[in-house]
Design an enzyme around this catalytic site. Structure first.
Site, short mmCIF file in Angstrom:
data_model
loop_
_atom_site.label_atom_id
_atom_site.label_comp_id
_atom_site.label_asym_id
_atom_site.label_seq_id
_atom_site.Cartn_x
_atom_site.Cartn_y
_atom_site.Cartn_z
CB CYS A 1 56.45 65.32 127.14
SG CYS A 1 55.38 65.01 128.82
CG HIS A 2 58.52 66.11 123.57
ND1 HIS A 2 56.88 65.77 124.02
CD2 HIS A 2 59.66 65.03 123.43
CE1 HIS A 2 57.09 64.83 123.89
NE2 HIS A 2 58.16 64.48 122.94
#
Length: 158
Positions: free
Chosen positions: A123-124
């Site tokens: 996601c990040h």
């Protein structure tokens, strides 16, 4: 006699009210069922991960190899964002048990991925090592270690 009867009825009413209140405040059967999770350790081969669900969250269980244990112990903890020795994160070096929730925004990292051979949160971009310690990316803390114990050939979480 009237005063005694009134006192007795009042006491019985108060006891019933308190009993009902305590019964409503106690944990229900479905909550108690989630309190602990048992895992047969023999079913997890060396070098493999297993993910179970406990209290609505994923728990990663890794049967680590001797090479992975050695790698986790060679990391200089002074260089880590959340410094923690591998020995402080495990009760038995062969078994790593941790919540599978990224400490950045609560995503679920992917096992056996990333730049450090541990877990990667796509996601990040947080990278965790083979001990679940944050090594790169925006996550501020290591993956959390739940309360667990070993009993015979079982792992009991909770």
């Amino acid at each position: 006699m009237l005063i005694g009867t009134t006192g007795l009825l009042s006491a019985a009413g108060a006891q019933a009210t308190v009993s009902d209140f305590l019964a409503n405040m106690s944990a229900s059967a479905d909550v108690l069922a989630l309190a602990k999770a048992e895992v047969e350790l023999a079913s997890i081969p060396e070098g493999k991960n297993v993910t179970i669900k406990w209290r609505g969250k994923p728990v990663f269980i890794r049967h680590r190899t001797q090479e992975e244990i050695a790698e986790a112990n060679t990391v200089n903890v002074k260089d880590l964002r959340d410094p923690e020795q591998d020995s402080d994160r495990v009760k038995n070096p062969e078994w790593l048990v941790m919540l599978g929730v990224c400490t950045h925004l609560g995503c679920v990292p992917i096992g056996e991925a990333g730049d450090f051979g541990g877990w990667y949160c796509p996601c990040h971009g947080s990278h965790y090592d083979i001990s679940g310690r944050i090594r790169q990316g925006p996550a501020p803390l290591n993956l959390e270690i739940p309360e667990y114990n070993f009993q015979d050939d079982k792992l009991i979480i909770g």
